[in-house]
Design an enzyme around this catalytic site. Sequence first.
Site, PDB file in Angstrom:
ATOM      1  CG  ASN A   7      -1.794  -1.249   1.284  1.00 23.15           C
ATOM      2  OD1 ASN A   7      -2.351  -1.683   0.277  1.00 23.15           O
ATOM      3  ND2 ASN A   7      -1.850  -1.850   2.462  1.00 23.15           N
ATOM      4  NE  ARG A   8       3.570   2.610  -4.942  1.00 26.30           N
ATOM      5  CZ  ARG A   8       3.386   1.505  -5.656  1.00 26.30           C
ATOM      6  NH1 ARG A   8       3.143   0.352  -5.016  1.00 26.30           N
ATOM      7  NH2 ARG A   8       3.432   1.515  -6.967  1.00 26.30           N
TER       8      ARG A   8
END
Length: 215
Positions: A193-194
């Site tokens: 999710n970065r």
Amino acid sequence: MTDIHTQLQSMREQYDQEPLRRSSLHMCPFSQFATWLDDAVSSKVYDPNACSLSTVDDQNGPVARAVLLKGIENGRFIFYTNQNSRKAKHLTSNPKACIHFPWFSLQRQVLVTGEVSKVDDSQAEEYFRSRPLLSQLGAWASSQSEELDSRETLEKSFLEAKKKYGEHPPKPPHWGGYYLLPNSIEFWQGGPNRLHDRFLYENLQGDWCIRRLNP
């Protein structure tokens, strides 16, 4: 056919590394670097010691190119080059630089910033003699960063160097190395999710301080 703009927008990788915790880091950034470099070697990352060296020109413009890390000694990163090259001229006028290790297949990066100084000529001589013969001759053949009219001219220069120096070429007077003494070393690891992990080691009056940064 998909246009390049749309194609670039759709390019996306999913990172899936386990979270990197501060408790798993070495207190010494050079030990941490050595661990990650060993991982890159074990994972057969192509040219694991290759890094981008960024310098600043006389117009304060940044310029980057690839070099090979050839040692870490007394807390300094070492690389070698033609000291008549564009990068060397930049470093003469502004010794601040950074090197970036892009170990993307491991979802990792390392960024080192600091100041450079020249490697002792005797040490450069020792390393030069350890290089493959054809690399030694190549150092004589290329006037690095100078304009070149054709590939054939470069190959001719190489053959002339081979004929002149044979099996034992001396180190060119313009060829040498640089130490990069870091003031900061950042370790980056990709996360889902970065939510990437970033840890910055900063040299504060001889002591290394570690801070976690937002991705």
